[in-house]
Design an enzyme around this catalytic site. Structure first.
Site, PDB file in Angstrom:
ATOM      1  N   GLU A   1     -19.895  75.331  24.779  1.00 60.11           N
ATOM      2  CA  GLU A   1     -19.687  73.633  24.764  1.00 60.11           C
ATOM      3  C   GLU A   1     -18.122  73.529  24.286  1.00 60.11           C
ATOM      4  OE1 GLU A   1     -21.359  69.825  22.399  1.00 60.11           O
ATOM      5  OE2 GLU A   1     -21.251  71.538  21.147  1.00 60.11           O
TER       6      GLU A   1
ATOM      7  N   ASP B   1     -22.277  76.676  20.453  1.00 64.99           N
ATOM      8  CA  ASP B   1     -21.858  75.361  20.151  1.00 64.99           C
ATOM      9  C   ASP B   1     -20.486  75.108  19.550  1.00 64.99           C
ATOM     10  OD1 ASP B   1     -23.005  72.653  19.167  1.00 64.99           O
ATOM     11  OD2 ASP B   1     -21.979  73.364  17.456  1.00 64.99           O
TER      12      ASP B   1
END
Length: 614
Positions: free
Chosen positions: A310, A274
């Site tokens: 990401e 993330d």
């Protein structure tokens, strides 16, 4: 659909287990003792509570404390005790007695016997990703309940499950991006063995499992590491919690080992990092993201293990392929630009995050399909002279993970609407067909397979007084996700249990006439991807995309995949159009016309889409 692994009921029970020896926390030794080890440089003394007994730990230098104990059975509760009497759970513990404010419990990782221990994964090119949140995927909200849904997903043609973060966080419910015990599955979802059984079941069905991990910050509720080892974190934090200082070896080792722990002890097939762009700001000679990836590759050379980031920077160095087209670092990156363009065009929402993508829709949609990122070294409206992104056409198309929505895009909107509530069904079908039959890796959010219109909100279970979820901040964030007309009174309180309950996936929707028809069409698209496209992606290199036409809703893109040419033609406009011709076998048609009519691309009708392989 052809799967590379036998069905679960065809596989003999294999008496094998998996163990990762951590340098932090509690570990059983070969002699049956338990070694407790913790880095706590902020305290001069540290003790350990074992059941009702408190035992002093020995300092071993550089802020480390250790204790070796005997005759401790699995299930024994333990907690570290600071000089002022505060008891804290093990930051690297495998399980909790109840919650992140209570003791940890000892776990014997050899207790779980894997039924599919021989599983070695599947190539990245075969990935069709299905993102799910364990707590809302089923009414029960557990690993065990989720496992019962896996056969249906495998039957549809899904090949990889992506679990939203499961690391233990404060409270009973939440998205999971505020985890504080990175080695501990969240107790509300089940035990570590329940999670292993979920993954084991998936492997028996030919499904890979990827876990979303959060290394750019730790949450606030239950974050005792901040007191034990403030040096674990940077002075500069994030709105969601402190940011680990990965330039320090204890911190970096803790996080890298966490990645290896999930991949080894839980037999996961990959990790999605993330907000990776928020991690890589250290001044180390070897950057953290590169170090982690190389450690993973070195540790699991015999397995397919996939790493995805990401990363809003749109950079390419993490994804460069070797001369033999192997992956030294990261297999893929979430391609937010693809989503933003499609969403802004299809919904007419042009504010907030979509402002930079609210122009030149079709040339840019064609660009991202042919060559990866939307932003490849250009300025963005409202961002001054800063240049965003790097040229990415030299990377294989499977580097890019495309999606029409994910948890962020629905849950952060404020009203919790999914895309299927914002556009008409026919447009949704065409957009889904274009995504599933393009060479990029597709990602679905749970419920997309039956175009769920159920709402998915941001929800939490924060204690009173914790500075999180400020209403003004939530409103601004929601407006940035397209809902510029949202009013303060429409913002749901994320801490109210009903917000969590409303966000649970409604499986009755899947059994309606529309739901069944949508799943049938979805299965057909994935069967075509599996049969015709995936074999061409196995060793595909970069520079294969060719944009032939992209304007006013007319789209023509070719990809040279080995000796085959994969051809997409679509007319999202309102008038008939002439598109470049296609040659070869028709793979898919979306139109009311007959095949003979639609292949006459000099009169390509509005609403038509065709995919051809020649």
């Amino acid at each position: 659909m052809d799967q590379s692994q036998p069905a679960a009921d065809e596989v003999p029970f294999e008496q094998e287990y998996r163990v990762f020896q951590k340098s932090w926390g509690a570990e059983y030794t070969a002699a049956g003792e338990v070694r407790f080890r913790l880095w706590a440089p902020a305290v001069e003394m540290l003790s350990l509570r074992l059941g009702e007994e408190i035992v002093p730990m020995s300092p071993t230098g550089d802020g480390w404390f250790e204790l070796l104990a005997t005759n401790l059975a699995p299930g024994t509760s333990y907690a570290f005790v600071t000089p002022d009497g505060t008891e804290v759970p093990d930051p690297a513990g495998r399980a909790l007695e109840s919650n992140v404010h209570g003791p940890s419990i000892l776990v014997d990782p050899t207790a779980y016997r894997w039924r599919h221990a021989a599983w070695s994964g599947r190539p990245w090119s075969e990935a069709v990703i299905y993102e799910l949140h364990v707590g809302t995927f089923t009414e029960e909200g557990t690993f065990a309940a989720a496992a019962k849904k896996l056969p249906g997903l495998a039957d549809l043609g899904i090949t990889m499950i992506e679990l939203m973060p499961v690391a233990a966080f404060g409270g009973a419910r939440g998205w999971g991006y505020d985890g504080v015990l990175l080695y501990t599955p969240h107790p509300a979802y089940g035990s570590p063995d329940d999670m292993k059984s979920f993954i084991d079941t998936a492997h028996g069905l030919g499904l890979m499992v990827m876990l979303d991990v959060v290394y750019n910050h730790l949450g606030l509720d239950g974050n005792y590491l901040s007191a034990l080892a403030p040096a674990f974190f940077l002075d500069e934090g994030t709105p969601w919690g402190p940011r680990p200082d990965v330039s320090k070896s204890p911190t970096r080792d803790f996080i890298v080992e966490n990645a290896l722990y999930w991949l080894e002890e839980f037999a996961l097939d990959g990790l999605r990092l993330d907000a990776a762009d928020r991690i890589e700001k250290d001044k180390s000679e070897v950057q953290f993201l590169e170090d982690l990836a190389r450690r993973v590759r070195q540790t699991f050379p015999e397995r397919y293990v996939h790493l995805v980031v990401e990363d809003s920077r749109n950079i390419t160095r993490l994804h460069e392929r070797a001369e033999d087209n192997s992956t030294p670092l990261y297999d893929g990156v979430w391609n937010d630009g693809y989503h933003h363009l499609i969403h802004a065009w299809a919904t007419g929402e042009h504010g907030g995050h979509y402002q930079a993508f609210a122009r030149d829709f079709w040339p840019r949609i064609g660009k991202t399909l042919a060559s990866g990122f939307v932003l490849q070294g250009e300025r963005v409206d409202g961002k001054g002279d800063e240049v965003f992104g790097e040229p990415s056409g030299h990377l294989p198309p499977v580097t890019f993970v495309n999606f029409l929505q994910n948890h962020d895009q629905a849950g952060n909107r404020g009203r919790g609407e999914r895309l299927w509530s914002l556009i008409d069904a026919d447009l949704g079908e065409r957009l889904m067909a274009m995504m599933l039959l393009a060479p990029q890796i597709p990602l679905l959010f749970m419920g997309d397979e039956f175009r769920s219109r159920g709402r998915f909100f941001f929800f939490s279970d924060y204690p009173e007084g914790l500075h999180q979820n400020d209403p003004d901040e939530r409103l601004q964030q929601a407006r940035n996700f397209g809902t510029e007309d949202l009013a303060m009174h429409e913002i749901r309180d994320p801490n109210v249990p009903e917000t969590f309950a409303i966000s649970k996936l409604d499986w009755e929707e899947a059994e309606t006439g529309t739901g069944r028809a949508t799943r049938t069409a979805f299965r057909d698209l994935l069967e075509k991807r599996c049969r015709h496209l995936i074999p061409l992606l196995k060793d595909v290199g970069g520079g294969v995309g060719h944009l032939l036409l992209a304007e006013d809703g007319r789209l023509a893109v070719d990809w040279q995949l080995g000796e085959s040419r994969w051809q997409l033609r679509a007319n999202f406009g309102e008038a008939r159009a002439t598109l470049p011709p296609v040659h070869g076998m028709t793979v898919h048609i979306h139109a009311d016309d007959t095949e003979a009519d639609i292949r006459d691309l000099s009169e390509f009708r509005p609403g038509s889409l065709i995919v051809v392989c020649g």
